[in-house]
Design a protein around this motif. Structure first.
Motif, PDB file in Angstrom:
ATOM      1  N   ILE A  55       0.877  -1.173   0.000  1.00 25.00           N
ATOM      2  CA  ILE A  55       0.000   0.000   0.000  1.00 25.00           C
ATOM      3  C   ILE A  55       0.911   1.219   0.000  1.00 25.00           C
ATOM      4  CG2 ILE A  55      -1.854   1.220   1.182  1.00 25.00           C
ATOM      5  CD1 ILE A  55      -2.478  -1.458   2.644  1.00 25.00           C
ATOM      6  N   ASP A  56       0.840   2.033  -1.063  1.00 24.71           N
ATOM      7  CA  ASP A  56       1.858   3.058  -1.332  1.00 24.71           C
ATOM      8  C   ASP A  56       1.364   4.496  -1.229  1.00 24.71           C
ATOM      9  OD1 ASP A  56       3.670   1.116  -2.027  1.00 24.71           O
ATOM     10  OD2 ASP A  56       3.512   1.417  -4.171  1.00 24.71           O
ATOM     11  N   PHE A  57       2.165   5.318  -0.554  1.00 22.79           N
ATOM     12  CA  PHE A  57       2.266   6.755  -0.792  1.00 22.79           C
ATOM     13  C   PHE A  57       3.646   6.998  -1.404  1.00 22.79           C
ATOM     14  CE2 PHE A  57      -0.751   7.563   2.860  1.00 22.79           C
ATOM     15  CZ  PHE A  57      -1.644   8.384   2.191  1.00 22.79           C
ATOM     16  N   GLU A  58       3.718   7.712  -2.516  1.00 24.22           N
ATOM     17  CA  GLU A  58       5.001   8.169  -3.053  1.00 24.22           C
ATOM     18  C   GLU A  58       4.856   9.630  -3.434  1.00 24.22           C
ATOM     19  OE1 GLU A  58       7.681   5.014  -5.169  1.00 24.22           O
ATOM     20  OE2 GLU A  58       5.689   4.917  -6.068  1.00 24.22           O
ATOM     21  N   PHE A  59       5.829  10.434  -3.040  1.00 24.95           N
ATOM     22  CA  PHE A  59       5.794  11.869  -3.280  1.00 24.95           C
ATOM     23  C   PHE A  59       6.862  12.203  -4.320  1.00 24.95           C
ATOM     24  CE2 PHE A  59       4.484  10.884   1.015  1.00 24.95           C
ATOM     25  CZ  PHE A  59       3.276  11.549   1.138  1.00 24.95           C
ATOM     26  N   LEU A  60       6.414  12.641  -5.486  1.00 25.54           N
ATOM     27  CA  LEU A  60       7.316  12.904  -6.607  1.00 25.54           C
ATOM     28  C   LEU A  60       7.651  14.389  -6.623  1.00 25.54           C
ATOM     29  CD1 LEU A  60       5.479  10.791  -9.361  1.00 25.54           C
ATOM     30  CD2 LEU A  60       6.930  10.018  -7.454  1.00 25.54           C
ATOM     31  N   GLY A  61       8.947  14.690  -6.499  1.00 24.18           N
ATOM     32  CA  GLY A  61       9.376  16.073  -6.409  1.00 24.18           C
ATOM     33  C   GLY A  61       9.184  16.846  -7.702  1.00 24.18           C
ATOM     34  N   ASN A  62       9.383  18.179  -7.606  1.00 21.51           N
ATOM     35  CA  ASN A  62       9.184  19.041  -8.762  1.00 21.51           C
ATOM     36  C   ASN A  62      10.069  20.272  -8.653  1.00 21.51           C
ATOM     37  OD1 ASN A  62       8.076  19.879 -11.223  1.00 21.51           O
ATOM     38  ND2 ASN A  62       6.004  19.324 -10.599  1.00 21.51           N
ATOM     39  N   LEU A  63      10.066  21.085  -9.708  1.00 21.05           N
ATOM     40  CA  LEU A  63      10.806  22.339  -9.712  1.00 21.05           C
ATOM     41  C   LEU A  63      10.246  23.279  -8.650  1.00 21.05           C
ATOM     42  CD1 LEU A  63      10.939  22.830 -13.580  1.00 21.05           C
ATOM     43  CD2 LEU A  63      12.891  22.299 -12.100  1.00 21.05           C
ATOM     44  N   SER A  64      11.077  24.186  -8.170  1.00 19.42           N
ATOM     45  CA  SER A  64      10.630  25.152  -7.172  1.00 19.42           C
ATOM     46  C   SER A  64       9.371  25.865  -7.648  1.00 19.42           C
ATOM     47  CB  SER A  64      11.729  26.180  -6.900  1.00 19.42           C
ATOM     48  OG  SER A  64      12.881  25.560  -6.384  1.00 19.42           O
ATOM     49  N   GLY A  65       8.379  25.912  -6.782  1.00 20.04           N
ATOM     50  CA  GLY A  65       7.130  26.595  -7.103  1.00 20.04           C
ATOM     51  C   GLY A  65       6.093  25.729  -7.776  1.00 20.04           C
ATOM     52  N   LEU A  75       1.441  13.464  -5.586  1.00 23.37           N
ATOM     53  CA  LEU A  75       1.231  12.370  -4.641  1.00 23.37           C
ATOM     54  C   LEU A  75       0.734  11.162  -5.429  1.00 23.37           C
ATOM     55  CD1 LEU A  75       0.867  10.922  -1.995  1.00 23.37           C
ATOM     56  CD2 LEU A  75      -1.223  12.225  -1.597  1.00 23.37           C
ATOM     57  N   HIS A  76       1.538  10.115  -5.422  1.00 23.53           N
ATOM     58  CA  HIS A  76       1.284   8.893  -6.187  1.00 23.53           C
ATOM     59  C   HIS A  76       0.832   7.816  -5.210  1.00 23.53           C
ATOM     60  CE1 HIS A  76       2.476   5.893  -9.399  1.00 23.53           C
ATOM     61  NE2 HIS A  76       2.616   5.123  -8.334  1.00 23.53           N
ATOM     62  N   THR A  77      -0.311   7.171  -5.473  1.00 26.94           N
ATOM     63  CA  THR A  77      -0.789   6.084  -4.628  1.00 26.94           C
ATOM     64  C   THR A  77      -0.952   4.824  -5.463  1.00 26.94           C
ATOM     65  OG1 THR A  77      -3.159   6.541  -4.966  1.00 26.94           O
ATOM     66  CG2 THR A  77      -2.051   7.721  -3.183  1.00 26.94           C
ATOM     67  N   ASN A  78      -0.796   3.670  -4.805  1.00 22.78           N
ATOM     68  CA  ASN A  78      -0.933   2.398  -5.509  1.00 22.78           C
ATOM     69  C   ASN A  78      -1.266   1.311  -4.491  1.00 22.78           C
ATOM     70  OD1 ASN A  78      -0.958   0.578  -7.635  1.00 22.78           O
ATOM     71  ND2 ASN A  78       1.183   0.863  -8.204  1.00 22.78           N
ATOM     72  N   VAL A  79      -1.875   0.235  -4.970  1.00 21.69           N
ATOM     73  CA  VAL A  79      -2.165  -0.945  -4.149  1.00 21.69           C
ATOM     74  C   VAL A  79      -1.720  -2.171  -4.923  1.00 21.69           C
ATOM     75  CG1 VAL A  79      -3.955  -2.344  -3.049  1.00 21.69           C
ATOM     76  CG2 VAL A  79      -4.147   0.155  -3.016  1.00 21.69           C
ATOM     77  N   PHE A  80      -0.878  -2.993  -4.297  1.00 26.82           N
ATOM     78  CA  PHE A  80      -0.445  -4.268  -4.870  1.00 26.82           C
ATOM     79  C   PHE A  80      -1.088  -5.412  -4.086  1.00 26.82           C
ATOM     80  CE2 PHE A  80       2.814  -1.434  -6.267  1.00 26.82           C
ATOM     81  CZ  PHE A  80       3.418  -1.999  -7.381  1.00 26.82           C
ATOM     82  N   THR A  81      -1.536  -6.429  -4.807  1.00 27.63           N
ATOM     83  CA  THR A  81      -1.981  -7.663  -4.173  1.00 27.63           C
ATOM     84  C   THR A  81      -1.358  -8.830  -4.915  1.00 27.63           C
ATOM     85  OG1 THR A  81      -3.997  -7.718  -5.519  1.00 27.63           O
ATOM     86  CG2 THR A  81      -4.157  -6.706  -3.358  1.00 27.63           C
ATOM     87  N   GLN A  82      -0.735  -9.735  -4.144  1.00 28.93           N
ATOM     88  CA  GLN A  82      -0.072 -10.904  -4.721  1.00 28.93           C
ATOM     89  C   GLN A  82       0.908 -10.509  -5.829  1.00 28.93           C
ATOM     90  OE1 GLN A  82      -0.554 -14.305  -3.651  1.00 28.93           O
ATOM     91  NE2 GLN A  82      -1.401 -13.136  -1.935  1.00 28.93           N
TER      92      GLN A  82
END
Length: 283
Positions: free
Chosen positions: A101-111, A116-123
């Protein structure tokens, strides 16, 4: 809906041992697993910091593993030009057919806003991404990111506001994590081949070291263990998170987030899935 039989899912694994930490302390709750000193626990265990430079990122994992629960963490993300960096915070089980069960925060240029990237893996199967732009700057102060995982649903929350629900539709042939205990993991790492604008914006190492901070970890509303023999018993009648669903107000909050801030939904990506969308998208 048929009632979940907890005796077949949960309780065979549980010993009747009630072990709850009175207050979270990173020295007690997690271990720095990589980064050669780039991960630090300070302030008497109240603050954890991960850093990334050109040589390495860093990461930690929980000492406990969990089978259902509501788990909160306050995070302050990399400030300034964070393009090419990823701060990941997730639950994951071991093995080749893992749940996650994922939260991933993808950075960016200033300003520019974080993704916010979410995902769910099963098996071991994922491809269930939903992405959002946050309605605040997550680098100025700490914000609370929560995963509520019970036998009926997974709820992703930001500052208590639900942004996504993944329901248990096993009766319709959709995988759902019900039996594999998961640990918490977090890492700060370089992924400029894909993280920012599809990899078009690369990391600027002149801004290194990059840093993300963590505090106020809370796993008290969870079934946890530190070894195979020390499961913490969870009373489903008392632990309300075990039965939590969204009320009308929370559905309204989630609709606001998804209408205003969602930028990608796997359930609408016909180009990526020409053979048909995932089964749960039509349930």
């Amino acid at each position: 809906m048929a009632m979940i039989n907890y005796s077949t899912i949960l309780f065979p694994l549980l010993a009747a041992i009630m072990i709850y930490s009175v207050s979270a302390n990173f020295h007690q709750d997690v271990e720095i697993t990589w980064g050669d000193g780039r991960g630090q626990i300070t302030n008497n265990g109240d603050l954890l910091t991960l850093s990334l430079d050109k040589s390495s990122g860093s990461g930690f994992q929980s000492k406990n593993e969990y089978l259902f629960g509501k788990i909160d963490m306050q995070i302050k993300l990399v400030a300034g030009n964070s393009a090419g960096t990823v701060t990941a915070y997730y639950l994951k089980s071991p093995g080749s057919t893992w749940d996650e069960i994922d939260f991933e925060f993808l950075g960016n240029l200033s300003g520019d806003p974080y993704t916010l990237h979410t995902n769910v893996f099963t098996q071991g199967k994922g491809d269930r991404e939903q992405q959002f732009k946050l309605w605040f700057d997550p680098t100025i102060d700490f914000h609370t990111y929560s995963i509520l995982w019970n036998p009926q649903r997974i709820i992703f929350l930001v500052d208590g506001i639900p942004i996504r629900v993944f329901k248990n539709n096993e009766k319709s042939g959709v995988g759902y994590p019900t039996s594999q205990p998961m640990k918490i993991y977090s890492s700060l790492w370089e992924a400029d081949d894909w993280a920012t604008q599809g990899g078009r914006v690369k990391i600027d190492w002149s801004n290194a070291p990059f840093s993300a901070s963590y505090r106020s970890f809370n796993d008290q509303s969870a079934c946890s263990r530190t070894s195979n023999a020390t499961w913490v018993a969870c009373d489903a009648n008392k632990d309300s998170w075990m039965w939590t669903s969204l009320n009308n107000h929370q559905y309204g909050q989630m609709k606001w987030v998804q209408d205003e801030f969602m930028i990608y939904n796997y359930c609408t990506d016909y180009k990526r899935f020409p053979q048909g969308l995932a089964k749960e998208c039509n349930l």
